[in-house]
Structure formats: C-alpha cells, structure tokens
Write an enzyme that holds these catalytic residues in place. Structure first.
Site, mmCIF file in Angstrom:
data_model
loop_
_atom_site.group_PDB
_atom_site.id
_atom_site.type_symbol
_atom_site.label_atom_id
_atom_site.label_comp_id
_atom_site.label_asym_id
_atom_site.label_seq_id
_atom_site.Cartn_x
_atom_site.Cartn_y
_atom_site.Cartn_z
ATOM 1 N N HIS A 164 0.787 -1.225 0.000
ATOM 2 C CA HIS A 164 0.000 0.000 0.000
ATOM 3 C C HIS A 164 0.828 1.289 0.000
ATOM 4 O O HIS A 164 0.272 2.378 -0.125
ATOM 5 C CB HIS A 164 -0.964 0.026 1.189
ATOM 6 C CG HIS A 164 -2.325 0.565 0.815
ATOM 7 N ND1 HIS A 164 -3.456 0.349 1.583
ATOM 8 C CD2 HIS A 164 -2.713 1.331 -0.231
ATOM 9 C CE1 HIS A 164 -4.497 0.953 1.008
ATOM 10 N NE2 HIS A 164 -4.070 1.554 -0.087
ATOM 11 N N ASP A 187 -9.870 -0.214 4.189
ATOM 12 C CA ASP A 187 -8.670 -0.820 4.783
ATOM 13 C C ASP A 187 -8.960 -1.144 6.242
ATOM 14 O O ASP A 187 -9.750 -0.460 6.901
ATOM 15 C CB ASP A 187 -7.525 0.212 4.685
ATOM 16 C CG ASP A 187 -6.132 -0.362 4.813
ATOM 17 O OD1 ASP A 187 -5.213 0.193 4.176
ATOM 18 O OD2 ASP A 187 -5.948 -1.376 5.534
ATOM 19 N N HIS A 194 -6.588 -0.761 8.215
ATOM 20 C CA HIS A 194 -5.597 0.179 8.770
ATOM 21 C C HIS A 194 -5.761 1.568 8.150
ATOM 22 O O HIS A 194 -6.239 1.692 7.021
ATOM 23 C CB HIS A 194 -4.176 -0.327 8.475
ATOM 24 C CG HIS A 194 -3.960 -1.759 8.811
ATOM 25 N ND1 HIS A 194 -4.177 -2.783 7.902
ATOM 26 C CD2 HIS A 194 -3.557 -2.357 9.961
ATOM 27 C CE1 HIS A 194 -3.891 -3.939 8.474
ATOM 28 N NE2 HIS A 194 -3.516 -3.730 9.723
ATOM 29 N N ASP A 215 -3.103 3.687 7.627
ATOM 30 C CA ASP A 215 -1.922 3.958 6.792
ATOM 31 C C ASP A 215 -1.561 5.439 6.801
ATOM 32 O O ASP A 215 -1.151 5.995 5.779
ATOM 33 C CB ASP A 215 -2.163 3.477 5.352
ATOM 34 C CG ASP A 215 -2.413 1.975 5.275
ATOM 35 O OD1 ASP A 215 -2.307 1.321 6.326
ATOM 36 O OD2 ASP A 215 -2.708 1.460 4.176
ATOM 37 N N HIS A 236 4.245 1.083 3.935
ATOM 38 C CA HIS A 236 2.841 0.812 3.610
ATOM 39 C C HIS A 236 1.913 1.276 4.729
ATOM 40 O O HIS A 236 0.705 1.299 4.564
ATOM 41 C CB HIS A 236 2.609 -0.660 3.245
ATOM 42 C CG HIS A 236 2.668 -1.607 4.402
ATOM 43 N ND1 HIS A 236 2.123 -2.871 4.323
ATOM 44 C CD2 HIS A 236 3.214 -1.508 5.638
ATOM 45 C CE1 HIS A 236 2.332 -3.509 5.464
ATOM 46 N NE2 HIS A 236 2.986 -2.706 6.292
ATOM 47 N N ASP A 292 -7.462 -1.830 0.103
ATOM 48 C CA ASP A 292 -6.514 -2.782 0.688
ATOM 49 C C ASP A 292 -7.297 -4.061 0.939
ATOM 50 O O ASP A 292 -8.294 -4.047 1.659
ATOM 51 C CB ASP A 292 -5.988 -2.207 2.013
ATOM 52 C CG ASP A 292 -4.898 -3.065 2.624
ATOM 53 O OD1 ASP A 292 -4.007 -2.494 3.277
ATOM 54 O OD2 ASP A 292 -4.927 -4.300 2.447
ATOM 55 N N ASP A 312 -6.917 -6.339 2.807
ATOM 56 C CA ASP A 312 -7.056 -6.725 4.220
ATOM 57 C C ASP A 312 -8.224 -6.026 4.909
ATOM 58 O O ASP A 312 -8.477 -6.258 6.093
ATOM 59 C CB ASP A 312 -5.748 -6.562 5.021
ATOM 60 C CG ASP A 312 -5.349 -5.111 5.281
ATOM 61 O OD1 ASP A 312 -4.138 -4.879 5.424
ATOM 62 O OD2 ASP A 312 -6.218 -4.219 5.368
ATOM 63 N N GLU A 332 -1.999 -5.275 -1.563
ATOM 64 C CA GLU A 332 -1.684 -6.152 -0.444
ATOM 65 C C GLU A 332 -2.118 -7.603 -0.627
ATOM 66 O O GLU A 332 -2.157 -8.363 0.343
ATOM 67 C CB GLU A 332 -2.216 -5.575 0.889
ATOM 68 C CG GLU A 332 -1.618 -4.215 1.247
ATOM 69 C CD GLU A 332 -0.194 -4.273 1.821
ATOM 70 O OE1 GLU A 332 0.291 -5.389 2.117
ATOM 71 O OE2 GLU A 332 0.429 -3.207 1.964
HETATM 72 N N1 DHH Z 1 0.005 0.624 11.371
HETATM 73 C C1 DHH Z 1 0.970 -0.457 11.054
HETATM 74 C C2 DHH Z 1 0.361 -1.414 10.013
HETATM 75 C C3 DHH Z 1 0.256 -0.835 8.632
HETATM 76 C C4 DHH Z 1 -0.524 -1.756 7.673
HETATM 77 C C5 DHH Z 1 -0.353 -1.310 6.223
HETATM 78 C C6 DHH Z 1 -1.451 -1.817 5.288
HETATM 79 O O1 DHH Z 1 -2.696 -1.312 5.638
HETATM 80 O O2 DHH Z 1 -1.220 -1.295 4.023
HETATM 81 C C7 DHH Z 1 2.257 0.187 10.574
HETATM 82 O O3 DHH Z 1 2.329 1.408 10.485
HETATM 83 O O4 DHH Z 1 3.211 -0.535 10.290
HETATM 84 MN MN MN Z 2 -3.319 -0.456 3.616
HETATM 85 MN MN MN Z 3 -4.320 -2.784 5.680
#
Ligand code: DHH
Ligand code: MN
Ligand code: MN
Length: 311
Positions: free
Chosen positions: A95, A118, A120, A122, A135, A226, A228, A271
């Site tokens: 992402h 998503d 998340h 991001d 990402h 995303d 996910d 993703e």
């Molecule tokens: N918030 C977590 C997880 C991020 C997940 C990324 C995905 O949604 O693209 C981070 O900053 O690593």
């Molecule tokens: Mn994402």
């Molecule tokens: Mn995500």
C-alpha cells in the site's frame, strides 16, 4: 467505460515477501477477460519496471530510496493512464504505492476525493511509525495538513501533497495506531470504522460517504482498496490480516455503490500476497475476491448484467 491497468509489483513498503506477485496473479485469474466480457474496454499497460536503488534504511525507515523511486515511476504512469482517458486500475504490490497512485491521479485531474477501504489507516508519518514500513505511511505524504510533519527523505522530494483531509473517507478501520488515531481526530477525518459498519450497515455507510464527499462539489473519486479490509476468512493471503473484517458482500457492495456514482476515476487493489495463503484455496479465495471487487468497480451487478447493445 474503459480500464487502464497498471501492475506495480513492489514489496519494499513492507517486509513480507510475495506481495510483488499480486499483479500477475490477479491477471492470471482472468481480470482482463472478465472486464471485457462485461462490456468494458481494457488497455493493459503492463508491469512497471522499477530501477534498482539502494535499499538502505534511514533510522527506522526501511528501503526509503526504493519506495520513493518506485512511487515516482508509478505517479508518472498513473498520470499517463488518466491522460489517455481510462479509469485507472493499479494492481499492487503493497500500500505504499498509494503515494504514486494518488499523486499521479491528481496530476491528471487536479482535486480529487479518496475513499480508503482498509483495516488500517496507513496515516503514520515517518516520525510516528513504529515499524518503519512505508505501507503504513502513504497518507502522510499526500495530505496538505501533514506536510509540515514529514521530513525530507531521499527520492521523496518529487512528492507534492495533493489531498485535503476533508476530501478523504475511511471505511473498515479496526487496527489503528495511537498516533494515527490522534492524527485522524486532530484533522477531523471522516472515518467509518468497522463499528460504524456494524451500527449503520454498509448501505448507509456508502450513502453517507457519497453525501459527505459531494457536499462541496463532485470530484473524481480515487478508491484505494486494501484487500485486508475484507475478513481474513475470505482473504487470508495478505501481509497484515486483522480479524473482524468486511464480509465479501459488504466489500463488493462498496464497489457497486461507488461504480454507480459515475465518479470512480481510479482504483488501487493492493496487499494481495500469494505466498501467504496456507493452501492454494486460500490464495485463490483472496485473488478471486480481488477480481470481484474490481469487476464491481466497472458496473458489474450481482443482480445480473446484459450487454448494453441489447434493446
Ligand atoms: N500501522 C501499522 C500497520 C500498517 C498496515 C499497512 C497496510 O494497511 O497497508 C504500521 O504502520 O506498520
Ligand atoms: Mn493499507
Ligand atoms: Mn491494511
């Protein structure tokens, strides 16, 4: 309608190998043929070729120059696809690619709205991230309101913020870091977390999303999807799965609704990681869902469809 497909086989925005196989796996599951079957003209721009740059870290931040360089290439490609008059489809890849995708889209159309689906947000900045994975940070490079919070980084000086917080809506959030939650509240970003999906139902969420985004005039919509966001029981082959996600039906409804607004101008589908399915069936379920989400973006309806040249 016509679709311009760009493959972005890029994984350095995170650290789990395999997400670069997403574009070709989605293509081999028949995306282009299915789009043509439903009356959509399709132009495949192929997979971007990314220059090899040093993958060195800057403090916690991983592969900084590689992420910056890949997104610069993607931004140029997205602009070209939009200038060719297509609805752009960016197949990821992780992402972090939303940086180039949305930047390039905006370079072609000017002001736009973003619907970010998503688990998340991001929206970490390079200074709030605790993983160093890009990402988890793309939105911080795109928002005018966060420009002062983003440090100068190698290969990122080309990025100009191109989105206002009031033109952004999140759907499906259920794993948001404290710093991200603070930023979302501080900027007053419109969020329909999974709790709102439960409370309101997906139809009401989409009505409110479209009303919210069009009150100040209709802008082209960039849908950044995303995989996910969907529940891991349906789409397990992804790098950061979070339980309690959108059902397949809710996920597709979102695309059907946005498609019918006629404002959909670009879609990211990111993703998908074919190496992370426990079984081949897991991978296929994930990829099939990705294809169905994209078909919904191009006016496929679950009620059925027939060629428009029938009387
Ligand atoms: N918030 C977590 C997880 C991020 C997940 C990324 C995905 O949604 O693209 C981070 O900053 O690593
Ligand atoms: Mn994402
Ligand atoms: Mn995500």
């Amino acid at each position: 309608r016509s679709a311009g497909i760009i493959g972005a086989a890029f994984w350095r925005g995170q650290s789990r190998l395999g997400v670069h196989e997403g574009p070709d796996r989605i293509r081999s599951s028949g995306l282009l043929e299915r789009l043509k079957q439903q009356g959509c003209a399709v132009k495949d721009y192929g997979n971007l070729v990314f220059d090899d740059v040093d993958e060195s870290s800057v403090g916690l931040l991983k592969s900084v120059a590689a992420v910056g360089g890949a997104n610069r290439r993607l931004s140029e490609a997205m602009k070209a696809v939009k200038m060719d008059g297509h609805t752009a489809v960016m197949l990821g890849g992780d992402h972090s690619l939303a940086i180039g995708s949305i930047h390039g889209h905006s370079a072609a159309v000017g002001e736009l709205s973003v619907v970010w689906v998503d688990a998340h947000a991001d929206i970490n900045t390079p200074l709030t991230t605790y993983t160093g994975n890009f990402h988890g940070q793309p939105m911080s490079f795109l928002l005018h309101e966060l420009h002062s919070k983003v440090p100068v980084l190698p290969n990122f000086s080309w990025v100009k913020p191109c989105l206002s917080a009031k033109d952004l809506v999140y759907i499906g959030l259920r794993d948001v870091d404290p710093a991200e939650h603070y930023i979302l509240k501080m900027l007053g970003v419109k969020v329909f977390s999974i709790s709102e999906v439960d409370r309101l139902g997906v139809a009401r969420v989409m009505e409110e999303t479209c009303d919210y985004l069009t009150t100040r005039g209709k802008k082209p919509v960039h849908l950044s999807y995303d995989i996910d966001a969907i529940d891991p029981s349906v789409t397990p082959a992804t790098g950061t799965p979070v339980v309690g996600g959108l059902t397949y039906r809710e996920g597709v409804y979102i695309t059907e609704h946005l498609s019918q607004t006629g404002l959909l101008s670009a879609v990211d589908l990111v993703e998908v990681n074919p190496q992370l399915g426990k079984t081949e069936a897991d991978v296929q379920s994930t990829v099939n869902t990705a294809v169905d989400l994209l078909l919904g973006c191009f006016r496929r309806l679950r009620e059925g469809n027939h060629p428009t040249d029938y009387t």
